[in-house]
Design a protein around this motif. Structure first.
Motif, short mmCIF file in Angstrom:
data_model
loop_
_atom_site.label_atom_id
_atom_site.label_comp_id
_atom_site.label_asym_id
_atom_site.label_seq_id
_atom_site.Cartn_x
_atom_site.Cartn_y
_atom_site.Cartn_z
N PRO A 308 0.80 -1.24 0.00
CA PRO A 308 0.00 0.00 0.00
C PRO A 308 0.83 1.28 0.00
CG PRO A 308 -0.13 -1.12 2.12
CD PRO A 308 0.53 -2.07 1.18
N LYS A 309 1.97 1.27 0.71
CA LYS A 309 2.81 2.47 0.75
C LYS A 309 3.36 2.78 -0.63
CE LYS A 309 4.79 5.83 2.97
NZ LYS A 309 4.00 6.90 3.59
N CYS A 310 3.75 1.74 -1.36
CA CYS A 310 4.25 1.93 -2.73
C CYS A 310 3.15 2.48 -3.63
CB CYS A 310 4.79 0.62 -3.28
SG CYS A 310 6.28 0.03 -2.45
N GLN A 311 1.93 2.01 -3.45
CA GLN A 311 0.80 2.53 -4.23
C GLN A 311 0.61 4.02 -3.95
OE1 GLN A 311 -2.42 -0.15 -3.00
NE2 GLN A 311 -2.54 -0.89 -5.11
N GLU A 312 0.67 4.39 -2.68
CA GLU A 312 0.48 5.79 -2.31
C GLU A 312 1.55 6.70 -2.92
OE1 GLU A 312 -1.30 4.49 2.07
OE2 GLU A 312 0.57 5.64 1.92
N LEU A 313 2.79 6.25 -2.85
CA LEU A 313 3.88 7.05 -3.42
C LEU A 313 3.79 7.12 -4.94
CD1 LEU A 313 6.77 5.69 -1.16
CD2 LEU A 313 5.91 8.03 -1.17
N SER A 314 3.42 6.01 -5.57
CA SER A 314 3.34 5.97 -7.03
C SER A 314 2.25 6.90 -7.55
CB SER A 314 3.08 4.53 -7.49
OG SER A 314 3.08 4.45 -8.89
N VAL A 315 1.06 6.85 -6.94
CA VAL A 315 -0.02 7.71 -7.42
C VAL A 315 0.29 9.18 -7.12
CG1 VAL A 315 -1.47 7.64 -5.33
CG2 VAL A 315 -2.54 7.89 -7.56
N HIS A 339 -8.41 2.52 -15.77
CA HIS A 339 -8.86 1.23 -15.25
C HIS A 339 -8.13 0.88 -13.96
CE1 HIS A 339 -10.39 -2.88 -15.40
NE2 HIS A 339 -9.16 -3.30 -15.17
N VAL A 340 -6.83 1.13 -13.91
CA VAL A 340 -6.04 0.81 -12.72
C VAL A 340 -6.42 1.73 -11.57
CG1 VAL A 340 -3.70 0.59 -11.80
CG2 VAL A 340 -4.14 0.02 -14.18
N LEU A 341 -6.67 3.00 -11.86
CA LEU A 341 -7.07 3.94 -10.81
C LEU A 341 -8.40 3.54 -10.19
CD1 LEU A 341 -6.09 7.39 -12.40
CD2 LEU A 341 -5.02 6.29 -10.42
N LEU A 342 -9.32 3.00 -11.01
CA LEU A 342 -10.59 2.51 -10.48
C LEU A 342 -10.35 1.42 -9.44
CD1 LEU A 342 -12.81 2.37 -13.68
CD2 LEU A 342 -13.37 3.60 -11.58
N GLU A 343 -9.41 0.54 -9.71
CA GLU A 343 -9.09 -0.52 -8.76
C GLU A 343 -8.54 0.07 -7.46
OE1 GLU A 343 -6.80 -3.80 -10.23
OE2 GLU A 343 -7.54 -3.53 -12.26
N VAL A 344 -7.67 1.05 -7.58
CA VAL A 344 -7.09 1.67 -6.39
C VAL A 344 -8.17 2.36 -5.57
CG1 VAL A 344 -5.44 3.39 -5.53
CG2 VAL A 344 -4.85 1.96 -7.50
N VAL A 345 -9.10 3.05 -6.24
CA VAL A 345 -10.18 3.73 -5.54
C VAL A 345 -11.03 2.74 -4.74
CG1 VAL A 345 -12.35 4.97 -5.89
CG2 VAL A 345 -10.30 5.69 -7.11
N LEU A 346 -11.22 1.57 -5.28
CA LEU A 346 -12.07 0.58 -4.62
C LEU A 346 -11.31 -0.28 -3.61
CD1 LEU A 346 -14.08 -0.59 -7.74
CD2 LEU A 346 -14.93 0.81 -5.87
N LEU A 347 -10.03 -0.55 -3.85
CA LEU A 347 -9.32 -1.54 -3.04
C LEU A 347 -8.09 -0.99 -2.34
CD1 LEU A 347 -9.44 -4.47 -5.64
CD2 LEU A 347 -11.02 -4.04 -3.77
N GLY A 348 -7.67 0.23 -2.63
CA GLY A 348 -6.44 0.76 -2.06
C GLY A 348 -6.61 1.29 -0.64
N ASP A 350 -6.61 4.26 2.35
CA ASP A 350 -7.36 5.52 2.38
C ASP A 350 -6.65 6.63 1.61
OD1 ASP A 350 -9.29 4.29 3.88
OD2 ASP A 350 -8.58 5.07 5.81
N LEU A 351 -5.35 6.76 1.86
CA LEU A 351 -4.59 7.82 1.19
C LEU A 351 -4.48 7.55 -0.31
CD1 LEU A 351 -2.94 10.37 1.34
CD2 LEU A 351 -0.92 9.01 1.95
N ALA A 352 -4.24 6.30 -0.68
CA ALA A 352 -4.16 5.96 -2.11
C ALA A 352 -5.50 6.21 -2.80
CB ALA A 352 -3.74 4.50 -2.27
N GLN A 353 -6.60 5.91 -2.11
CA GLN A 353 -7.93 6.15 -2.68
C GLN A 353 -8.16 7.64 -2.94
OE1 GLN A 353 -10.82 4.45 -0.07
NE2 GLN A 353 -10.40 2.33 -0.67
N LYS A 354 -7.80 8.47 -1.98
CA LYS A 354 -8.01 9.91 -2.13
C LYS A 354 -7.21 10.46 -3.31
CE LYS A 354 -8.98 10.80 2.77
NZ LYS A 354 -8.50 11.43 4.02
N ARG A 355 -5.96 10.02 -3.41
CA ARG A 355 -5.12 10.51 -4.51
C ARG A 355 -5.61 9.99 -5.85
NH1 ARG A 355 0.81 9.72 -1.50
NH2 ARG A 355 0.68 11.63 -0.24
N ALA A 356 -6.04 8.73 -5.89
CA ALA A 356 -6.53 8.15 -7.14
C ALA A 356 -7.82 8.84 -7.59
CB ALA A 356 -6.77 6.65 -6.97
N MET A 357 -8.70 9.17 -6.65
CA MET A 357 -9.95 9.87 -6.99
C MET A 357 -9.66 11.26 -7.55
SD MET A 357 -12.47 8.72 -3.85
CE MET A 357 -13.82 9.73 -4.44
#
Length: 442
Positions: A308-315, A339-348, A350-357
């Motif tokens: 999850p931390k890598c997802q947050e930094l990447s987005v 398509h990948v951002l939709l997955e992060v919004v649903l499954l990432g 909290d911080l990754a979701q906010k950034r992806a949205m």
């Protein structure tokens, strides 16, 4: 000529004598302070023991027993401290005035003693051992170099003063010109020491000291040990926290290797964190977005559900790159980021979701702009009573809504299948409830 030679010899003898006097004066002060503390501690223990004994019925017997025990304990402590002081005195003297073989033995002993306590580490450096240990690092003899490195690593642990003294002694000028001259173990020690010293980046770390960046890059490219690579990445991260260091980092081609290592899960987080510090600067952002790995590498990392931390930094990095850059957003869209951002919004997280949205919202706004009335060929307007069939217009709108809904459902089905496989989501219904076509139009 003879007069000049004799005067030079006399000054040399005087200098050595002066060093010895200073050394023994420091040892003497240390012994005196220890003796004073021992007397105070012994007195305090005796008073406490006497007070406790007097509270019992058999005062004389208990007091005598306690006195014997305290005296024995005090004697053992004195013997231990005296032996430790004697050992330290002998070790430091050997390091200063012994042969190279004796210096090597002394350096190993200093490394062992320095592990005990921060106060011991500070005391050892006050005895002037750092310059000798630094000189050992440049030795062509592997065992001697290793002993000096190990001692310096221990002395630098947890004290900024010692780190500053090591820097002032010129440790960076003693680094090997190339990693080909050292083995894996020595590379690891150099990386650990540089990681420790790089924590001075926000204090008195001199700009000229960044000449060691190519050495760090070589270790990253050569070493197969993840711990060694992690130490190098930690040092680079510490340096990247200072904006003035971005130029040297970029010019020494650190960005390509950071992008490469960001795809290695074991060490990705520190590499991404360093890139996150670089991307907020104009030079760093340009170096990152011009690399052929971008943005595909960061999009791939978004799918790492176990990191999850890598997802947050990447987005986060993707947000910086996409901000006010239509060309980068176009590259991201072509790489399938939505398509990948939709997955992060649903499954990432909290911080990754906010950034992806937030990033999804930019793509939504851009798409609406492209499809707006002023973004493309204009169709003629028809006045009231036009022969255009209004029923056909309504049917066309219905068809478009249906297509959009089908696309959304298709995406949700794919995401649901992945979520069920990883055990992170229960059913498609919960996904549909938590998502709407208004917030996620893709």
């Amino acid at each position: 000529m003879s007069t000049h030679s004799s005067s030079s010899s006399s000054s040399s003898i005087w200098a050595v004598s002066n060093i010895k006097l200073q050394f023994f004066a420091r040892i003497r002060r240390f012994l005196q302070s220890k003796a004073t503390r021992k007397r105070c501690d012994a007195s305090d223990r005796f008073i406490i023991a006497k007070s406790r004994a007097e509270q019992n019925n058999n005062k004389d017997e208990n007091l005598e027993t306690v006195q014997v025990m305290e005296a024995k304990h005090e004697e053992e402590e004195e013997e231990f401290e005296e032996s430790a002081i004697t050992l330290l005195q002998r070790t430091v003297k050997m390091l200063h005035f012994g042969s190279w073989e004796e210096k090597e033995v002394a350096a190993k002993e200093i490394g062992r003693l320095a592990k005990e306590d921060v106060k011991v580490r500070k005391l050892i450096t006050e005895l002037g051992v750092v310059p000798v240990l630094v000189s050992m690092v440049a030795s062509p003899v592997a065992t001697r170099r290793q002993a000096g490195l190990t001692a310096l690593i221990q002395l630098a642990d947890g004290t900024y003063t010692n780190k500053a003294l090591i820097m002032e002694a010129g440790i960076l000028s003693k680094l090997p010109k190339t990693v080909d001259l050292v083995d894996e173990s020595t590379m690891s020690d150099f990386a650990e020491l540089l990681l420790s010293l790089s924590s001075l980046a926000n204090t008195q770390f001199p700009h000229s000291s960044l000449d060691f960046i190519p050495f760090l890059r070589e270790i990253l490219e050569t070493s197969s040990n993840f711990d060694t690579k992690a130490s190098c990445l930690g040092a680079l991260y510490n340096l990247s926290t200072v904006l003035d260091n971005v130029g040297p980092l970029v010019s020494n081609e650190i960005v390509p290797i950071l992008l490469e290592l960001s795809l290695v899960k074991e060490i990705s987080e520190k590499a991404l964190a360093t890139l996150g510090n670089l991307v907020v600067t104009l030079m760093g952002k340009k170096a990152i977005e011009n690399n052929s790995r971008v943005p595909i590498s960061f999009i791939d990392i978004l799918s790492w559900e176990d990191k999850p931390k890598c997802q947050e930094l990447s987005v986060y990095i993707l947000m910086i790159l996409a901000h006010q850059s239509s060309s980068q957003r176009e590259k991201m869209a072509q790489a399938g980021i939505v398509h990948v951002l939709l997955e992060v919004v649903l499954l990432g997280s909290d911080l990754a979701q906010k950034r992806a949205m937030k990033l999804l919202q930019w793509f939504k706004d851009e798409r609406q702009t492209r499809m707006g009335p002023h973004s493309g060929p204009q169709t003629p307007r028809f006045a009231m009573g036009s022969p255009v069939n209004q029923r056909d217009v309504k049917e066309g709108k219905k068809l478009m809504k249906s297509l959009v809904k089908q696309s959304l459902n298709r995406n949700l089905e794919i995401i649901t299948q992945r979520a069920n496989a990883s055990g992170e989501c229960s059913n498609q219904k919960s996904l549909v409830i938590s998502t709407s076509s208004k917030s996620l139009p893709y």
